[in-house]
Design an enzyme around this catalytic site. Sequence first.
Site, PDB file in Angstrom:
ATOM      1  N   GLU A  63      96.642   7.396   9.941  1.00 51.78           N
ATOM      2  CA  GLU A  63      96.447   8.252  11.127  1.00 51.78           C
ATOM      3  C   GLU A  63      95.225   7.841  11.947  1.00 51.78           C
ATOM      4  O   GLU A  63      94.228   8.574  12.007  1.00 51.78           O
ATOM      5  CB  GLU A  63      96.317   9.722  10.711  1.00 51.78           C
ATOM      6  CG  GLU A  63      97.572  10.278  10.093  1.00 51.78           C
ATOM      7  CD  GLU A  63      97.529  11.799   9.938  1.00 51.78           C
ATOM      8  OE1 GLU A  63      96.420  12.351   9.847  1.00 51.78           O
ATOM      9  OE2 GLU A  63      98.599  12.415   9.901  1.00 51.78           O
TER      10      GLU A  63
ATOM     11  N   GLU B 220     105.356  11.710   6.973  1.00 52.81           N
ATOM     12  CA  GLU B 220     104.683  12.807   6.263  1.00 52.81           C
ATOM     13  C   GLU B 220     105.105  14.142   6.853  1.00 52.81           C
ATOM     14  O   GLU B 220     105.175  14.293   8.073  1.00 52.81           O
ATOM     15  CB  GLU B 220     103.157  12.740   6.445  1.00 52.81           C
ATOM     16  CG  GLU B 220     102.442  11.696   5.657  1.00 52.81           C
ATOM     17  CD  GLU B 220     100.921  11.803   5.835  1.00 52.81           C
ATOM     18  OE1 GLU B 220     100.409  12.907   6.110  1.00 52.81           O
ATOM     19  OE2 GLU B 220     100.265  10.769   5.708  1.00 52.81           O
TER      20      GLU B 220
HETATM   21  C1  GAL Z   1      97.796  14.019   7.119  1.00 54.22           C
HETATM   22  C2  GAL Z   1      97.116  12.880   6.416  1.00 54.22           C
HETATM   23  C3  GAL Z   1      97.217  13.007   4.913  1.00 54.22           C
HETATM   24  C4  GAL Z   1      96.881  14.394   4.478  1.00 54.22           C
HETATM   25  C5  GAL Z   1      97.772  15.354   5.207  1.00 54.22           C
HETATM   26  C6  GAL Z   1      97.605  16.782   4.786  1.00 54.22           C
HETATM   27  O1  GAL Z   1      97.369  14.183   8.406  1.00 54.22           O
HETATM   28  O2  GAL Z   1      97.660  11.653   6.795  1.00 54.22           O
HETATM   29  O3  GAL Z   1      96.355  12.081   4.314  1.00 54.22           O
HETATM   30  O4  GAL Z   1      95.536  14.633   4.747  1.00 54.22           O
HETATM   31  O5  GAL Z   1      97.526  15.253   6.576  1.00 54.22           O
HETATM   32  O6  GAL Z   1      96.489  17.385   5.280  1.00 54.22           O
END
Ligand code: GAL
Length: 668
Positions: free
Chosen positions: A151, A305
């Site tokens: 990110e 994700e």
């Molecule tokens: C995303 C990130 C993950 C984890 C997730 C949950 O933005 O890529 O590493 O932090 O959020 O908070």
Amino acid sequence: MRWPKGLAGLCFGGDWNPEQWPEPVWRQDVALMRQAGVNLVSVGVFAWSWLEPEPGRYTFGWLDRALDLLHEAGIRANLATPTASPPPWFSLAHPDALPVTASGVRLSHGSRDTYCAAAPAYRAAARRIAAALAHRYAGHPALAMWHVHNEYGTRCHCDHVAAAFRHWLRGRYRNLAGLNAAWGTAFWSQHYSGWEQVLPPRATQYRPNPHQALDFRRFWSDQLLVAFREQARLLREATPDVPVTTNFAFGDWVPIDHRRWAGELDLVAVDSYPAGSGIEAEQQAAFLADLARHWAGGRPWLLLEQAPGTLADRGAQVATAPGRMARLTLTHLARGSRGGMFFQWRASAAGAEQFHAGLVPHAGPDSRIFAEARELGRLLPRLAEVDPGGVAAEVAIGWDAPSWWALQQPHLPSDRLDFLAGVRRAHRALWEVQVTADFADLAADLSGYRLVLVPGHYLATDRVAGAVRRYVTGGGHLLVWYLSGVADESGRIRLGGYPGAFRELLGVLVTEFQPLPPEATVPLRDGGHGRLWSEQVRLAGAEPVRWYAGGGLAGQPAVTRHRYRGGGNGRGNGGGLAWYVSTELDRDTYRAVVGAALAAAGVATGGLPPGVDLVRRRAGGQSWTFALNHTGDPVRVPARGVDLVSGARIDEAVRLAPGAVAVVRGAG
Ligand code: GAL
């Protein structure tokens, strides 16, 4: 678009962090992954200090064993470079690589993402660890894709950044005369006579220069891209057959222009974290998924994700109702994602995200979330036949990251202007009537659309003005909201009356902005009202369709339309039609205006209650209808074919209970 090597069908899995667990847990994990049908996991995203505990000393043994285990189980690896979180030794050795806020505060190690992406020491260390991983794992049979960084989204205002900013500006303007003109430095004695005087927008006495701030946003997106590119090149050299991606974050805090980046990724991948636990979660997921398809140039992309079984709602992690995890996943699949991946596989026992959801929760696999994961793992292979392209939209919404950034400046006539809110509102109005939307770059060829919506497109280049003109004179329908086309790409006002670039096309001349204070509204003649913004609109070819009915603007046009004759884009539109909306309309009037524009453009709506999501995919004489019922009532969705979810034959319509989903394969 390139697909993870060795993987057929849809991706299913999540972030797996073996470095957080003893090895016996890895074996349980892999067995559970097999039970759930997982075929891809992201590995090593934050493992830098575990991989390189001291400068130049690598400890790859544990990762070798973890990847071997995956391979033995037939699970593919999306292997990360861990550069989003340099180890403590790095920060200690290179204090100049710690990020500096706009106020001059140098941040300390203690969280993640604490580095300056322009610091030479950071960039060199990032290249070294990426090259070491590439060298070590180029031949590993589990390697399916490279996940660069995590990110991209940090910011910095240090002296390294100042130097890089000047370099970027020299490339853009060649000389200081160009920069001075674009930034309007005649104002407030800001004229630059030497490059060394130019700085990033740091904390200053009063309002900063908005043109400088806008260019800094452009520069910083490009600077992060240079950092990505350096790693991507090393990885591609080592493994030309393995695609390279990074996971895009989305939100006000994310300083990158995703569309500009997307061309450099082999596969566009996004993280989806809606804010809110009501129906807005599904709306936001649909919005981001349509945006991801735009970034991917209409090609397939990957949801990399999402949180399993919870939604963040104003400080609480709200549990999703049974089945909603799958429904949210299908919201993305319907719009072009080739899979559903989660953060994370197993919920962490410790650390700053120890309470973040996992597919395997703290309680273990004997849990609702893991049961739902298994169900999803069984469903996804049945949906793999859906054509990877084929999302056909008749309506587009203009997307422009620099306009978003420009409207975040503090000097505008109202401090409540919000590009993202405007674009979301337009998308929601379409979503509620089951009209699938593309996002579009307005400089592109728009002739494939019946209707293009343009909210908050503050900046317009001459290319954009020309492309939009060609679209409308060719018969296209256009719906433009206030403050679009007002400024050029530097943010300088296009003089002669608003809305500058689109004025003639819209057949109006706006002589005055009349923003409204909070809570104030302006009545409209047919019962609705405007808020936030109003304008003095003079007709210059357009006809009024809604009128202001109170205050100083009473009796003057609030919404107009301008008809072009003699065009025609071959889609039965006759001539082009350009609508203009000069205020922020109340909900019902907004819907009515969008509805009228859809009808005039010949776009059919779904005729189903708001909250029923309907997306049609078409390819090779077949169609797939995704029907997702996010409402609390049963619905009946006309369709014919076979429901891939239930396996049932559908003769006329599929009946969906509250929360139910169907994907109906039918003829063309
Ligand atoms: C995303 C990130 C993950 C984890 C997730 C949950 O933005 O890529 O590493 O932090 O959020 O908070």
